[in-house]
Every structure is written in C-alpha cells, then in structure tokens.
Design an enzyme around this catalytic site. Structure first.
Site, PDB file in Angstrom:
ATOM      1  CE  LYS A 116      55.818  38.579  39.106  1.00 51.47           C
ATOM      2  NZ  LYS A 116      55.356  38.944  40.439  1.00 51.47           N
TER       3      LYS A 116
HETATM    4  P1  NAD Z   1      44.598  38.387  37.579  1.00 51.95           P
HETATM    5  O1  NAD Z   1      45.023  37.746  36.317  1.00 51.95           O
HETATM    6  O2  NAD Z   1      43.872  37.592  38.596  1.00 51.95           O
HETATM    7  O3  NAD Z   1      43.687  39.678  37.257  1.00 51.95           O
HETATM    8  C1  NAD Z   1      44.091  40.704  36.414  1.00 51.95           C
HETATM    9  C2  NAD Z   1      42.882  41.614  36.198  1.00 51.95           C
HETATM   10  O4  NAD Z   1      43.293  42.756  35.463  1.00 51.95           O
HETATM   11  C3  NAD Z   1      41.756  40.967  35.388  1.00 51.95           C
HETATM   12  O5  NAD Z   1      40.512  41.391  35.898  1.00 51.95           O
HETATM   13  C4  NAD Z   1      41.958  41.540  33.989  1.00 51.95           C
HETATM   14  O6  NAD Z   1      40.755  41.568  33.239  1.00 51.95           O
HETATM   15  C5  NAD Z   1      42.411  42.938  34.359  1.00 51.95           C
HETATM   16  N1  NAD Z   1      43.119  43.639  33.295  1.00 51.95           N
HETATM   17  C6  NAD Z   1      44.083  43.164  32.477  1.00 51.95           C
HETATM   18  N2  NAD Z   1      44.474  44.132  31.636  1.00 51.95           N
HETATM   19  C7  NAD Z   1      43.745  45.233  31.963  1.00 51.95           C
HETATM   20  C8  NAD Z   1      43.700  46.550  31.478  1.00 51.95           C
HETATM   21  N3  NAD Z   1      44.505  46.934  30.483  1.00 51.95           N
HETATM   22  N4  NAD Z   1      42.825  47.423  32.051  1.00 51.95           N
HETATM   23  C9  NAD Z   1      42.023  47.046  33.060  1.00 51.95           C
HETATM   24  N5  NAD Z   1      42.040  45.797  33.573  1.00 51.95           N
HETATM   25  C10 NAD Z   1      42.873  44.920  33.024  1.00 51.95           C
HETATM   26  O7  NAD Z   1      45.939  39.037  38.207  1.00 51.95           O
HETATM   27  P2  NAD Z   1      46.231  39.410  39.718  1.00 51.95           P
HETATM   28  O8  NAD Z   1      46.893  38.246  40.369  1.00 51.95           O
HETATM   29  O9  NAD Z   1      45.031  40.040  40.322  1.00 51.95           O
HETATM   30  O10 NAD Z   1      47.375  40.511  39.530  1.00 51.95           O
HETATM   31  C11 NAD Z   1      47.069  41.890  39.263  1.00 51.95           C
HETATM   32  C12 NAD Z   1      48.312  42.712  39.548  1.00 51.95           C
HETATM   33  O11 NAD Z   1      48.705  42.532  40.915  1.00 51.95           O
HETATM   34  C13 NAD Z   1      49.544  42.366  38.713  1.00 51.95           C
HETATM   35  O12 NAD Z   1      50.297  43.538  38.491  1.00 51.95           O
HETATM   36  C14 NAD Z   1      50.328  41.439  39.625  1.00 51.95           C
HETATM   37  O13 NAD Z   1      51.704  41.394  39.313  1.00 51.95           O
HETATM   38  C15 NAD Z   1      50.058  42.132  40.960  1.00 51.95           C
HETATM   39  N6  NAD Z   1      50.293  41.266  42.120  1.00 51.95           N
HETATM   40  C16 NAD Z   1      49.592  40.109  42.272  1.00 51.95           C
HETATM   41  C17 NAD Z   1      49.816  39.334  43.419  1.00 51.95           C
HETATM   42  C18 NAD Z   1      49.024  38.093  43.684  1.00 51.95           C
HETATM   43  O14 NAD Z   1      49.138  37.548  44.796  1.00 51.95           O
HETATM   44  N7  NAD Z   1      48.204  37.626  42.757  1.00 51.95           N
HETATM   45  C19 NAD Z   1      50.775  39.722  44.367  1.00 51.95           C
HETATM   46  C20 NAD Z   1      51.473  40.920  44.171  1.00 51.95           C
HETATM   47  C21 NAD Z   1      51.204  41.691  43.041  1.00 51.95           C
END
Ligand code: NAD
Length: 429
Positions: A116
């Site tokens: 990461k």
């Molecule tokens: P992203 O940046 O697309 O979206 C994040 C979302 O969370 C946004 O809507 C943001 O406004 C919101 N957010 C941020 N802080 C917040 C808070 N304190 N309270 C409420 N909402 C909040 O990110 P993503 O890719 O959707 O990733 C989200 C999670 O999923 C992360 O933990 C990431 O590590 C995990 N994840 C993502 C993937 C992927 O393929 N993108 C894969 C595995 C895990």
C-alpha cells in the site's frame, strides 16, 4: 506478546492504524499458537520507501509532497496494493494497509503479498494538471522499487483509472515499451478490464446476499445504510438497491449523513455526486449527526469510507443484522471484542473478505496483461463470484467449527497461508 520493542518502534509503531493491525495480529498469533520466532517475520513489512515529490503548481509555486510505498511480504509472489491520495496518509497507515492486504490476498488464494502507499495530499485541491504532475512524479520515484514481478499498484481512495494510466505511461516510457501489467485499474484501452472500478462494490453486494442467504433472510425485505459514497460505497448502494431489492435508508459522505426510513433514491444520489462531487446539497433525507449515523436501525450496515469508524463507543449500539465491512479497517480491536459478544445478533463480513472483489479483479487484469490474452466479462464475473463464494464458505466453516468470529476465522486462514509459505521457503541465507 513478546515483540522486540526496538524494531516495532523504528518505523511505524507511533501510528494508531499500524498499532491496530499489530494488535489484531497479536490476538491471531496467540489463537494460532504461532511460535515467537515467526511472529516478527510475519508482521513486519519487508520494505518501505518514503519519497519527496516536488511539483510546480499552476500558480508557479513549488510544493513538496510526501509519498510512501510499503511492501509487506514477497514470499509467494509480487506485492499488490492500492495507491491512496489522502491528506491523512502516513507511512504507518500504509504499513497497516499493506498487512491487511496480505491477509486478504492469502485468504482468497492470490499469489501476492500485500502493499500500500500513496501521497499525503488532498486531491480535491489539485487541478488536473497538478494531479498528473504529482502522479507521474510519484511513479518516477517508485520505478526502482516496483515492477510487474515485484510490486503492482492499483487505485485506492483519491485515485482512479486516469491516475493509473499516468503511472503506466511513466513506467513504460522508462522501460522503452508498454508495460500494462505494472498497474491495475487502468482504462480498458491500455489493458484494463471492464468492471474493475465496480468490482469491489459488486463483491460486497454478492457477499451481503450470501450472508443473508446463510441467515435465511430475504434481501428484498431488508433496509441498508451505506457510509461513504465514493467508488465502493456508490456501487454497493446501487447494487443493494437494484440487484438485491433493498431499501437504502441511509447514505453519507464526508460532507453529510442522510437518513430516510422510507428510502432514498440511490441513482438520483449517484447522478447528483457525478455532477456536484458530494452529497452535501442532495435534496432528500433528514440530515443526521455523523456520530449517530452508524447506530441508526437497519438490516445491513456498510461502512465504505475510512478506518476506525466502529469503535468502543458505538459498537454496542449498532442496530444492524449484517455488518459488511467494505472499507479497510473500519472496526477497531476494542469494537471487535464487543461485536464478538454480539455474534448471534450481528453477522460480520470482515474487511479482508468483504472488499476482496477489487483485488481479485485486479489479479485477473494482471494475469491477462502478462499473457496478452483477454477474457470475456462473463468469464471474469463468474470467476470472481466463485472465488468469493469459496472464501465465504471457508470462513463460515472455520468460524462454526472452531467457535470463533468470522474475522478471526478469515484472518487465521490468511495468516496461516503466509506462515506456511515462509516456513516452506526457509530463512535466507
Ligand atoms: P473514494 O475516495 O472513492 O470514496 C471515499 C468516500 O468516503 C467518499 O464518498 C468520501 O466522501 C467518503 N468519506 C471520507 N471520509 C468520510 C467520513 N469520515 N465519513 C463518511 N464518509 C467519508 O474511496 P473508495 O475507493 O470508495 O474506498 C473506500 C474504502 O474502501 C477505503 O477504505 C478503501 O481502502 C476501501 N477499498 C477500496 C477498494 C477499491 O477498489 N476502490 C478496494 C478495497 C477496499
């Protein structure tokens, strides 16, 4: 737990997220009776890189950003993991996320260790030109440490397919030929696969349905609350609404938390965010305080935003039947103890399983790029669901047989596989 404190202190241990990853591991290491001599070898990241990234901003100023990459273990193949552009990113957080990624890859049987990294920056404050400069500079600095057989990057919070395209181009220009297999989650035109962006959310929806089936609950009679409306949260909310037939009663992002027991229009919310970037002005639902949002009543609760949102103060108050951990590390170890006492009431799909759909599809993309032979969408979705189903069954079986939580079962399977690989390879030299 007898870690040599000095080595734990050296890089990451001041970071609360890394301390959380270590604490989880300690519980599992005791549960699995892992000999002390193996514990540090398993938990300590193999390699970490920090870089300074000077770029010229649009107004002519030069800003220096900090970038990180942590590769947890290289015992069974290259490392694999997302690249996060977030103002809060630290080396320790990257290390914790790399550790969780290792357990996840091992649990679903991928030949990867975890990695990461990313840049400590608020991507919303950068123009497209600045974003491109920063992305290219980051990959340029990482070239000596990454490679299709060493470490493969993918998207994470704050990055997307365009950033992956810039990474791929920067690496390829250095190599002198196209190297699509250096990153996953890139556009289809340069070796990406259709559906990668949606794959994490799709996997979450598949596993929620699998859990409800296990509990004999009909999805169409359920309500769901989703925290975070980015890549994972929005796809999950749409899938739960339009594939599973659930009523979505709560949606949130970093600007607002919305609740309507009669249901919110998820596709309208999706269109709104595409146009306005956030849910702030979305004209539906009652505005609720962030601290009250996760404890609202629902059948399925999906944290899909940031780490440590379920903690000692709210875990006992959750009012859901299924907790689907789409985000990485949303539940602290203290909260986990409380959830363990509520095992009969709340079925937890732990993060290492729940959001594995993303890395599985990334693995498919990497395999296809390596062999320059592409599969159909149906082949990929079918393989994705089969891998998730196998992992779900393995976790449920182990949880039942050993009378442990789903998280303990999932992490135990992952950790055991990493341990086995390290034992088989031995200590070099
Ligand atoms: P992203 O940046 O697309 O979206 C994040 C979302 O969370 C946004 O809507 C943001 O406004 C919101 N957010 C941020 N802080 C917040 C808070 N304190 N309270 C409420 N909402 C909040 O990110 P993503 O890719 O959707 O990733 C989200 C999670 O999923 C992360 O933990 C990431 O590590 C995990 N994840 C993502 C993937 C992927 O393929 N993108 C894969 C595995 C895990």
């Amino acid at each position: 737990m007898a870690f040599a404190q000095s080595s734990m202190e050296s890089f990451y241990s001041s970071d609360p997220v890394f301390r959380m990853a270590v604490k989880q591991f300690e519980v599992l290491a005791d549960h699995l009776e892992i000999p002390q001599q193996y514990r540090q070898r398993i938990i300590q990241p193999k390699r970490s890189v920090t870089v300074s990234l000077p770029i010229e901003l649009d107004d002519g100023r030069v800003e220096v950003y900090h970038g990180y990459r942590v590769q947890h273990h290289l015992s069974i193949g290259p490392t694999k993991g997302g690249t996060r552009f977030s103002p809060r990113l630290t080396l320790g957080e990257s290390a914790a996320l790399s550790v969780w990624m290792s357990w996840k890859c091992a649990l679903v049987g991928l030949p990867y260790g975890g990695a990461k990294g990313g840049v400590a920056v608020d991507p919303n404050k950068l123009s497209r030109r600045e974003m491109e400069k920063l992305s290219r500079r980051y990959m340029q600095e990482m070239i000596p440490f990454v490679g299709p057989r060493t470490d493969i990057m993918g998207p994470d919070m704050g990055t997307n397919a365009q950033v992956m395209a810039w990474f791929m181009d920067t690496y390829s220009m250095h190599a002198g030929h196209a190297v699509p297999e250096i990153v996953t989650g890139k556009p289809v035109a340069i070796g990406g696969v259709a559906g990668r962006r949606e794959s994490t959310g799709r996997g979450v929806v598949f596993l929620v349905e699998r859990a409800l089936d296990h509990l004999n609950i009909e999805p169409a009679k359920c309500t769901a609350i989703v925290q975070g409306f980015g890549n994972v949260g929005s796809v999950t909310a749409c899938g739960l609404a339009y594939r599973s037939g659930m009523k979505i009663t709560g949606l949130s992002d970093h600007t607002v938390c919305l609740y309507d027991p009669k249901g919110l229009d998820v596709s309208a919310a999706d269109r709104h965010v595409q146009e306005h970037k956030t849910l702030k002005e979305f004209p539906q639902g009652e505005r609720v305080k962030p601290e009250d949002f996760l404890t609202l009543p629902c059948d399925v609760l999906v944290p899909a935003a940031v780490e440590r949102v379920i903690h000692a103060s709210n875990a006992a108050l959750l009012r859901c039947r299924v907790l689907a951990e789409a985000a990485n590390g949303p539940t602290t170890p203290e909260a986990d103890e409380l959830l363990d006492q509520r095992r009969e009431e709340i079925f937890v799909i732990p993060d290492v399983l729940c959001n594995a759909g993303g890395v599985i599809t990334s693995y498919f993309e990497w395999v296809q790029d390596m062999q320059s032979l592409f599969w159909t969408d149906i082949e990929m979705t079918d393989r994705l669901y089969r891998i998730l189903d196998t992992a779900f069954n393995a976790v449920s079986k182990r949880s039942k047989e050993r009378n442990v939580s789903n998280r303990t079962a999932a992490m135990a399977i992952g950790i055991e596989r990493v341990l086995e690989a390290k034992r088989d390879r031995g200590l070099f030299p």
